[in-house]
Write a protein that holds these residues in place. Structure first.
Motif, PDB file in Angstrom:
ATOM      1  N   GLN A  14      22.538  39.278  21.366  1.00 25.86           N
ATOM      2  CA  GLN A  14      23.311  38.493  22.333  1.00 25.86           C
ATOM      3  C   GLN A  14      23.440  39.277  23.630  1.00 25.86           C
ATOM      4  O   GLN A  14      23.718  40.475  23.618  1.00 25.86           O
ATOM      5  N   ALA A  15      23.245  38.592  24.747  1.00 21.41           N
ATOM      6  CA  ALA A  15      23.410  39.241  26.045  1.00 21.41           C
ATOM      7  C   ALA A  15      24.888  39.457  26.308  1.00 21.41           C
ATOM      8  O   ALA A  15      25.728  38.640  25.932  1.00 21.41           O
ATOM      9  N   TYR A  16      25.205  40.585  26.926  1.00 18.72           N
ATOM     10  CA  TYR A  16      26.602  40.880  27.247  1.00 18.72           C
ATOM     11  C   TYR A  16      26.801  40.827  28.748  1.00 18.72           C
ATOM     12  O   TYR A  16      26.044  41.438  29.507  1.00 18.72           O
ATOM     13  N   SER A  17      27.788  40.068  29.183  1.00 14.50           N
ATOM     14  CA  SER A  17      28.102  39.971  30.604  1.00 14.50           C
ATOM     15  C   SER A  17      29.366  40.769  30.881  1.00 14.50           C
ATOM     16  O   SER A  17      30.375  40.601  30.194  1.00 14.50           O
ATOM     17  N   ALA A  18      29.297  41.648  31.886  1.00 11.81           N
ATOM     18  CA  ALA A  18      30.463  42.447  32.234  1.00 11.81           C
ATOM     19  C   ALA A  18      31.556  41.563  32.813  1.00 11.81           C
ATOM     20  O   ALA A  18      31.280  40.558  33.476  1.00 11.81           O
ATOM     21  N   LEU A  19      32.789  41.923  32.547  1.00 10.06           N
ATOM     22  CA  LEU A  19      33.915  41.236  33.153  1.00 10.06           C
ATOM     23  C   LEU A  19      33.910  41.513  34.656  1.00 10.06           C
ATOM     24  O   LEU A  19      33.404  42.542  35.099  1.00 10.06           O
ATOM     25  N   PRO A  20      34.495  40.605  35.463  1.00  4.21           N
ATOM     26  CA  PRO A  20      34.513  40.809  36.918  1.00  4.21           C
ATOM     27  C   PRO A  20      35.079  42.169  37.316  1.00  4.21           C
ATOM     28  O   PRO A  20      34.543  42.829  38.214  1.00  4.21           O
ATOM     29  N   GLN A  21      36.160  42.595  36.651  1.00  2.00           N
ATOM     30  CA  GLN A  21      36.767  43.886  36.984  1.00  2.00           C
ATOM     31  C   GLN A  21      35.794  45.033  36.696  1.00  2.00           C
ATOM     32  O   GLN A  21      35.677  45.980  37.480  1.00  2.00           O
ATOM     33  N   GLU A  22      35.072  44.939  35.575  1.00  2.00           N
ATOM     34  CA  GLU A  22      34.111  45.968  35.219  1.00  2.00           C
ATOM     35  C   GLU A  22      32.975  46.029  36.235  1.00  2.00           C
ATOM     36  O   GLU A  22      32.512  47.114  36.592  1.00  2.00           O
ATOM     37  N   GLU A  23      32.538  44.874  36.687  1.00  2.07           N
ATOM     38  CA  GLU A  23      31.467  44.836  37.676  1.00  2.07           C
ATOM     39  C   GLU A  23      31.924  45.447  38.995  1.00  2.07           C
ATOM     40  O   GLU A  23      31.168  46.176  39.657  1.00  2.07           O
ATOM     41  N   ASP A  24      33.175  45.155  39.395  1.00  2.00           N
ATOM     42  CA  ASP A  24      33.722  45.751  40.615  1.00  2.00           C
ATOM     43  C   ASP A  24      33.793  47.271  40.487  1.00  2.00           C
ATOM     44  O   ASP A  24      33.457  48.008  41.428  1.00  2.00           O
ATOM     45  N   GLU A  25      34.245  47.744  39.324  1.00  2.00           N
ATOM     46  CA  GLU A  25      34.346  49.184  39.095  1.00  2.00           C
ATOM     47  C   GLU A  25      32.960  49.829  39.106  1.00  2.00           C
ATOM     48  O   GLU A  25      32.790  50.952  39.600  1.00  2.00           O
ATOM     49  N   ARG A  26      31.975  49.104  38.583  1.00  3.82           N
ATOM     50  CA  ARG A  26      30.612  49.642  38.594  1.00  3.82           C
ATOM     51  C   ARG A  26      30.102  49.793  40.015  1.00  3.82           C
ATOM     52  O   ARG A  26      29.489  50.814  40.374  1.00  3.82           O
TER      53      ARG A  26
END
Length: 235
Positions: A14-26
């Protein structure tokens, strides 16, 4: 070690999509890492430039016919700069080189030039302000120490990122900030200086951190932590 919250790997297949907060932190973490690594690549050339600033400032100090600090020193620098003399031109060049190196360090560290100190650096970089040789040398040595810190931090953050991901770089920043006392890098810069005698180094060390055994122990612990971060990316 400061705890990190790693991205969930997701279920198998299954593909995993980062949460918006995680993407911002990245994104923030990636920008932080890239700025440090970019500056690291320029540090060898910047160090040579700062070495030259120190050398020329020492020459100006020895060659001066009037005091180079205080009211008379300020008047001499302003007049020679105004009339475009060789000495005035060199003062401007030294101040510009030093200011540009400091600005590069601040930018790589995520700092701001909007502060009073930042605005003063911009004026120096534009050739609008000069400092007496002794002050230039002092600032130059602090700038060299900042470069040592940035070089070590860039190496450490890359290793941390490889292990834990850019989204967790804030945790690295906390570990680094807890240990990276500027005096540590100033002290290393002193002891790495081939132009200083052992007596001069000992005197500079005592002036910088004193002789308090407890304080020296704390500095040693922080230095060991910095070395561990540089070697492994974590504590």
């Amino acid at each position: 070690m400061v705890a990190v919250s790693l991205w969930h790997p997701g279920q198998a297949g299954q593909a995993y999509s980062a949460l918006p907060q995680e993407e911002d932190e990245r994104k923030v973490g990636t920008a932080t890492k890239n700025a440090l690594i970019s500056r690291q690549a320029d540090i060898p050339a910047s160090r040579r430039s700062i070495d030259e600033v120190i050398k020329k400032a020492q020459e100006l100090e020895k060659a001066a016919t009037l005091p180079t600090s205080g009211i008379l020193g300020s008047a001499e620098r302003n007049l020679s700069t105004f009339f475009g003399t060789e000495q005035g031109i060199r003062y401007k060049e030294l101040s510009k080189d030093l200011a540009n190196a400091q600005i590069a360090n601040i930018t790589a560290s995520g700092g701001s030039l909007a502060t009073d100190a930042g605005k003063a650096l911009v004026r120096m970089a534009n050739g609008d302000e000069t400092y007496p040789p002794a002050v230039l040398i002092e600032i130059a040595r602090r700038t060299q120490a900042d470069m040592l810190g940035l070089d070590a931090k860039a190496t450490a953050v890359k290793k941390f990122s490889d292990k834990f991901g850019d989204q967790n770089i804030n945790a690295f920043n906390q570990m680094w900030a807890a240990n990276a006392d500027p005096k540590i890098f100033q002290l290393k810069n002193i002891f790495d200086d081939p132009n200083m005698s052992p007596e001069e180094k000992a005197k500079a060390r005592d002036k910088l951190i004193g002789k308090d055994e407890k304080l020296i122990k704390i500095f040693n612990e922080k230095w060991n932590n910095i070395k561990k971060l540089e070697q492994t990316g974590t504590l």
